[in-house]
Motif scaffolding. Structure first.
Motif, PDB file in Angstrom:
ATOM      1  N   GLU A 185      40.979  33.982  27.985  1.00  0.00           N
ATOM      2  CA  GLU A 185      39.958  34.589  28.835  1.00  0.00           C
ATOM      3  C   GLU A 185      40.407  34.649  30.278  1.00  0.00           C
ATOM      4  N   VAL A 234      40.619  38.077  32.325  1.00  0.00           N
ATOM      5  CA  VAL A 234      39.724  38.381  33.440  1.00  0.00           C
ATOM      6  C   VAL A 234      40.486  38.522  34.760  1.00  0.00           C
ATOM      7  N   VAL A 250      41.440  46.087  39.265  1.00  0.00           N
ATOM      8  CA  VAL A 250      40.377  46.721  40.041  1.00  0.00           C
ATOM      9  C   VAL A 250      40.627  46.535  41.526  1.00  0.00           C
ATOM     10  N   ASN A 270      40.405  24.377  40.089  1.00  0.00           N
ATOM     11  CA  ASN A 270      39.094  24.558  40.697  1.00  0.00           C
ATOM     12  C   ASN A 270      39.175  24.537  42.208  1.00  0.00           C
ATOM     13  N   LEU A 286      38.726  31.988  47.011  1.00  0.00           N
ATOM     14  CA  LEU A 286      37.540  32.826  47.177  1.00  0.00           C
ATOM     15  C   LEU A 286      37.010  32.717  48.598  1.00  0.00           C
ATOM     16  N   TYR A 326      33.942  46.036  40.826  1.00  0.00           N
ATOM     17  CA  TYR A 326      34.553  44.824  41.365  1.00  0.00           C
ATOM     18  C   TYR A 326      33.651  43.609  41.208  1.00  0.00           C
ATOM     19  N   ILE A 343      33.121  41.955  37.571  1.00  0.00           N
ATOM     20  CA  ILE A 343      34.216  41.167  36.990  1.00  0.00           C
ATOM     21  C   ILE A 343      34.077  39.704  37.359  1.00  0.00           C
ATOM     22  N   HIS A 344      33.626  39.473  38.580  1.00  0.00           N
ATOM     23  CA  HIS A 344      33.459  38.086  39.007  1.00  0.00           C
ATOM     24  C   HIS A 344      32.373  37.391  38.203  1.00  0.00           C
ATOM     25  N   LEU A 387      31.666  38.126  35.142  1.00  0.00           N
ATOM     26  CA  LEU A 387      32.290  37.897  33.844  1.00  0.00           C
ATOM     27  C   LEU A 387      33.132  36.633  33.885  1.00  0.00           C
ATOM     28  N   TRP A 388      33.874  36.492  34.937  1.00  0.00           N
ATOM     29  CA  TRP A 388      34.738  35.329  35.098  1.00  0.00           C
ATOM     30  C   TRP A 388      33.912  34.049  35.162  1.00  0.00           C
ATOM     31  N   SER A 406      33.291  31.753  32.157  1.00  0.00           N
ATOM     32  CA  SER A 406      34.226  30.799  31.563  1.00  0.00           C
ATOM     33  C   SER A 406      34.636  29.692  32.528  1.00  0.00           C
ATOM     34  N   GLU A 407      34.045  29.673  33.724  1.00  0.00           N
ATOM     35  CA  GLU A 407      34.402  28.624  34.689  1.00  0.00           C
ATOM     36  C   GLU A 407      33.155  27.878  35.121  1.00  0.00           C
ATOM     37  N   ASP A 447      32.885  25.141  36.857  1.00  0.00           N
ATOM     38  CA  ASP A 447      32.884  24.576  38.210  1.00  0.00           C
ATOM     39  C   ASP A 447      32.907  25.629  39.303  1.00  0.00           C
ATOM     40  N   LEU A 448      33.188  26.863  38.924  1.00  0.00           N
ATOM     41  CA  LEU A 448      33.316  27.891  39.961  1.00  0.00           C
ATOM     42  C   LEU A 448      32.170  28.895  39.926  1.00  0.00           C
ATOM     43  N   SER A 491      30.642  29.904  43.385  1.00  0.00           N
ATOM     44  CA  SER A 491      31.527  30.714  44.227  1.00  0.00           C
ATOM     45  C   SER A 491      31.684  32.114  43.662  1.00  0.00           C
ATOM     46  N   LEU A 492      31.918  32.179  42.348  1.00  0.00           N
ATOM     47  CA  LEU A 492      32.166  33.497  41.758  1.00  0.00           C
ATOM     48  C   LEU A 492      30.931  34.368  41.829  1.00  0.00           C
ATOM     49  N   VAL A 516      30.503  35.600  45.388  1.00  0.00           N
ATOM     50  CA  VAL A 516      31.375  36.726  45.726  1.00  0.00           C
ATOM     51  C   VAL A 516      30.857  38.003  45.088  1.00  0.00           C
TER      52      VAL A 516
END
Lengths: 491, 471
Positions: A270, A274, A281, A456, A463, B308, B311-312, B314-315, B318-319, B321-322, B325-326, B329
């Motif tokens: 994944e 991703v 993009v 992490n 970011l 754009y 996608i974040h 979507l990401w 699977s995270e 801890d993030l 933040s994701l 954004v």
């Protein structure tokens, strides 16, 4: 440097190196910008149990890149880029750094180092190298390996790689790594002499390796029964099967370990998917943004020409035009910064591959284990049949005896003896394999945890840095357009 | 009232050279040339309508108020008038964007200056056996005496607008008639009448009529009045009046013949004017292209940006801890998308139509120059004839006399209108680009706020986490 034992079943023992010191991490890079990322915390406490010859801090930097021509293995002329690696040791007291080593390496040597590390540390998530060829390019970026911007970004990437290795609690102690930094000539031969290529399991390289591990993750157990006692699994189904094997299946810790690896594999898939989508993009967005900014530059030219025929408007037009030019050219720096951000993401894109490598190694270990267990089980069965004279399973031997007459009791005894020996050996091997397997899982998992925390931290920072970039871009925009507006209002 | 005063001045400028203001106006009424409503070009075949009666006194009023005595001052005031008159369409019925509201406010400072309010709206499709076409509703509100009523509502199609423009050009060959939107835009049009096209055209037609209404001379044109007030059948019968096909053809032939001869010597100021027009036309066309291109690039940027953010998200699935933040954004990127859309619509309202109108204006100006040149060429040819032929000298001399007047009138009309036009152009361009700059500043300010609040949330979290660790 010690030779690893020939037995490939055992985890090869790389030569322990005098450790580079506690905080090999946090090393400053002479080139600057990428140092932020490398600020890992040092190896955890308790890792440095060996001799600490090097108590000083070490700084590593890849400070230059140079185009070279030379002759390759086939004696043909080729052009390549060489990178200067400088190592400095930092005295504690005054923080002054002294250059201790400096040598030139090319990309292929980095690859060699990494391949070596992969073989000797299969349970470690080995830091990735920067990409070999430029990918995810948007139109302005060149896909040419010799392009100076690409070379520069690669230089930074290689430096980052070295810093990552140097800050890894286990990898930093490797002698080959140490020699990479210090021994220019002959290093390649030294690496090859370790014979690591032979140790490399060719199966690891097989891209579509799906080893039919019958027991990949005990997910059946976990999902439905959650009981370590349940033994209805896979193909190891026999009443008197190997004690050793079943006992281990009952081991809860082991079951969870296996499950975790499948999850990890999915995660790495994944992650890869991703991030590559995101990078694609991003490249397209960068392309479009470039277009928007650059077209404004045309205003500058036309305004200037127009101002020639205007009396009152002339000055305003002219100066506004200048600001349009400033606006148009500002995108170059903005996108260059973004390229560094993209590189940070790319590193984790490649890290996903490294994760997968660990999973694959685990799969192979499991597969070998199961094969050994199966082999042992069938031998035991044969033995039993011979002893009791019952033929439960079809065997060629059984057929032939039927057809051509039974063997003599002496012959049978002999065979039983042989089998018993083999069984003993097999049991020993299985035991040690099991042990290794568990060691592998334990060590791998420790490194994976370390990796997760690093990831992490790094991604969060990335970011945030992206947000900072956007903020800077907005501020620049506000300034330019405020200036332009003033010029327009004076027309 | 401003417009009438202006009209009076126009008449004054092109009429007798020596008379004072008031006398001029009366005198010029009688002439076939120099009628403000009838047109400054004496040879216009039709449309020499009587001057509106009420204008005389108001012109006097205007003169008193402004305390004029010189011709030159007429022009000064003339252009001052023009700057007071807001060229951006004011309409009580139009939904106004915030930008045009600013212009409205300016306008409402002198509400008594404008006495003719026109709106163009409600496009409607009509299907007949022969053709399909669109009509637009035109509502006129006025307090002028010469109008039979104070409010009118008619429907007109593009053809009618074309007719009006041609009549105005005939009547005032050297006045700068506002441009009409193009007949059709071939490039990039799939369907002849898609919604965007119709809306753009409607806005342009609205502007067209309002510019005429604001023009000191054109606003009193009789055909204009008929256009605004006549019912469909009245309009068609009115259209049929006036020169037939043949006479118009004849005129064209003569005009072509004259233009072939070329202009012997254009007066200096018109050489300058011509030079300006040529360069202006080049530059404004380029700016039009650049602006359209920027719009296009922004649209494509927006399309990519829309992918754009998601996608974040979507990401983040699977995270664990993030996630913050994701998602943070992603939400910033989505907000920036919205802001980009606003920026684009601002651009398409404030900048693109203005620039495009001036592209059309530049074509119009070249036509005006040509017509002026033709009028002069006529005179020149007669003068040549006089010097070469000996026959009919008296007749020729008389004709030349008339033509000289005509040329002078045409030149003066153009000069005056030119100044007015330039002033308007400056204002329009200035405000269009200022608006564009404002849109961009607003865009960047919005994005900045979005990202800064994300950053704050992240760094606050950082601090929280750190302090938690320490505990």
């Amino acid at each position: 440097m010690e030779q690893a034992p020939a037995d490939r079943e055992r985890l090869p023992q790389p030569a322990p190196l005098e450790p580079l010191g506690r905080r090999a991490a946090g090393l400053e890079s002479v080139a600057g910008a990428e140092a932020e990322r490398a600020r890992d915390e040092g190896p955890g406490d308790g890792m440095m149990t060996e001799n600490n010859f090097w108590l000083k801090k070490i700084e590593i930097s890849v400070s230059e890149a140079e185009k070279r021509t030379g002759r390759n293995a086939m004696n043909m002329q080729e052009t390549y880029t060489a990178y200067l690696i400088e190592t400095r040791s930092v005295e504690h007291i005054d923080g002054q750094s002294v250059l201790t080593d400096s040598l030139w390496r090319r990309y292929s040597e980095f690859e060699l180092l990494r391949n070596y590390l992969l073989v000797y540390y299969p349970h470690i998530v080995v830091p990735p190298l920067p990409e070999k060829r430029a990918e995810f390019v948007w139109h302005k970026l060149s896909a040419d390996n010799m392009d100076p911007d690409f070379v520069e970004r690669r230089r930074i990437g290689l430096e980052n790689f070295l810093l990552r290795v140097a800050s890894h609690p286990i990898l930093c102690r490797d002698k080959i790594f140490y020699l990479f930094l210090t021994q220019e000539g002959n290093w390649k031969e030294t690496v090859n002499e370790t014979g690591f290529q032979l140790k490399a399991d060719s199966r690891l390289k097989a891209l579509n390796a799906t080893f039919r591990v019958k027991n990949p993750d005990n997910s059946v157990i976990r999902r439905h029964f959650r009981s370590p006692l349940h033994t209805e699994v896979g193909g190891i189904r026999d009443g008197e099967g190997s004690e050793c094997c079943r006992g281990d299946l009952r081991n809860d810790q082991r079951a969870t370990g296996k499950w975790r690896f499948t999850e990890l594999k999915h995660y790495s898939d994944e992650l890869q998917s991703v991030i590559s989508h995101l990078l694609r993009v991003r490249a397209r967005v960068a392309d479009r943004l470039y277009g928007v900014y650059k077209v404004h530059g045309n205003y500058g030219r036309v305004f200037s020409e127009w101002s020639a025929i205007e009396k009152e408007m002339g000055d305003g037009l002219q100066s506004a035009g200048h600001h349009m030019d400033v606006y148009a050219s500002s995108i170059d720096d903005i996108l260059e910064d973004e390229e560094h951000y993209a590189d940070q993401l790319k590193e984790y894109l490649f890290y996903a591959e490294a994760l997968r490598a660990v999973c694959r190694k685990h799969e192979l270990t499991q597969y070998d284990l199961e094969m050994a267990a199966q082999d042992l089980a069938s031998k035991k069965q044969q033995c039993e049949e011979l002893a009791t004279g019952t033929v439960r399973t079809f065997s060629l031997k059984g057929m032939t005896t039927k057809l051509f007459g039974q063997e003599t009791p002496e012959q049978r005894e002999a065979r039983i003896k042989v089998l018993e020996e083999q069984i003993n050996e097999g049991e020993q091997q299985l035991k040690s394999k099991n042990l290794e397997g568990r060691e592998f899982v334990k060590n791998a998992w420790a490194d994976i945890e370390r990796f997760k925390e690093q990831k992490n931290r790094d991604l969060k920072e990335a970011l945030i840095s992206y947000a900072i970039m956007q903020i800077s871009m907005c501020k620049k925009g506000i300034q330019v357009w405020t200036n332009a507006k003033e010029c327009f209002s004076k027309m | 009232m401003g417009t009438l005063g202006g009209a009076g001045l126009a008449a004054a400028a092109c009429g007798a050279r020596t008379l004072g203001m008031e006398g001029e106006r009366r005198a010029s009424q009688a002439r076939s040339s120099g009628l403000p409503a009838g047109g400054a070009g004496g040879e216009s075949p039709g449309g020499d309508a009587p001057l509106p009666g009420s204008s005389g006194s108001s012109a006097l009023l205007q003169a008193e108020v402004l305390d004029l005595d010189e011709d030159e001052d007429d022009l000064e005031v003339f252009s001052k008038d023009a700057s007071l008159m807001d060229m951006n369409s004011f309409s009580p019925m139009m939904p106004t964007s915030p930008l045009s509201m600013i212009n409205q406010v300016k306008f409402e400072d002198e509400p008594d200056l404008k006495d003719l309010f026109i709106t163009v709206d409600e496009p409607e499709s009509h299907v007949t056996t022969i053709e399909t076409f669109i009509t637009y509703r035109i509502i006129t509100k006025t307090s002028r005496g010469e109008f039979d009523s104070s409010e009118f509502e008619v429907r007109r199609r593009y053809q009618d607008f074309l007719w009006l423009k041609e009549k105005l050009e005939e009547a005032h060959p050297t006045l700068i008639i506002p441009p009409l939107p193009e007949k059709f835009i071939v490039k990039g049009m799939v369907e002849r009448f898609n919604d965007d096209f119709i809306e753009t055209r409607r806005k342009a037609l609205h502007k067209f009529l309002n510019r005429i209404a604001d023009h000191p001379t054109l606003t009193f044109n009789e055909d204009f009045k008929v256009f605004l007030t006549a019912q469909a059948w009245e309009l068609s019968s009115h259209k049929k009046q006036g020169p037939g096909l043949f006479s118009r053809m004849g005129q064209t032939v003569r005009a072509v013949a004259l233009s072939m001869r070329g202009v012997k010597s254009r007066p200096e100021e018109f050489m300058e004017m011509n030079n300006f027009i040529e360069i202006f036309s080049q530059k404004i066309n380029l700016i039009d292209k650049i602006s359209q291109r920027i719009y296009k690039e922004q649209r494509e940027y927006l399309d990519e940006m829309k992918e754009y953010g998601p996608i974040h998200i979507l990401w983040s699935a699977s995270e664990e801890d993030l996630v913050d933040s994701l998602k943070g954004v992603a939400s910033c990127l989505d907000k920036c998308c919205k802001t980009t859309e606003e920026r684009m619509s601002g651009l398409s309202e404030a900048l693109l139509p203005v620039i495009h109108e001036y592209v059309l204006y530049s074509e119009m100006l070249m036509g005006v120059m040509k017509r002026r040149d033709q009028i002069q060429a006529e005179l020149d040819s007669k003068v040549e004839a006089l010097t070469s032929k000996k026959a009919d000298t008296d007749l020729l001399t008389e004709e030349i006399g008339k033509l000289e007047d005509k040329v002078e009138c045409a030149n003066n009309a153009l000069k005056a209108d030119w100044e007015r036009w330039k002033q308007n152009m400056q204002n329009d361009i200035k405000s269009a680009f200022t608006n564009m700059a404002e849109e961009n500043i607003h865009y960047y300010e919005q994005c900045l706020a979005t990202w800064e609040s994300f950053l704050t949330s992240q760094t606050d979290l950082h601090l929280e986490e750190d302090s938690e660790d320490k505990l």
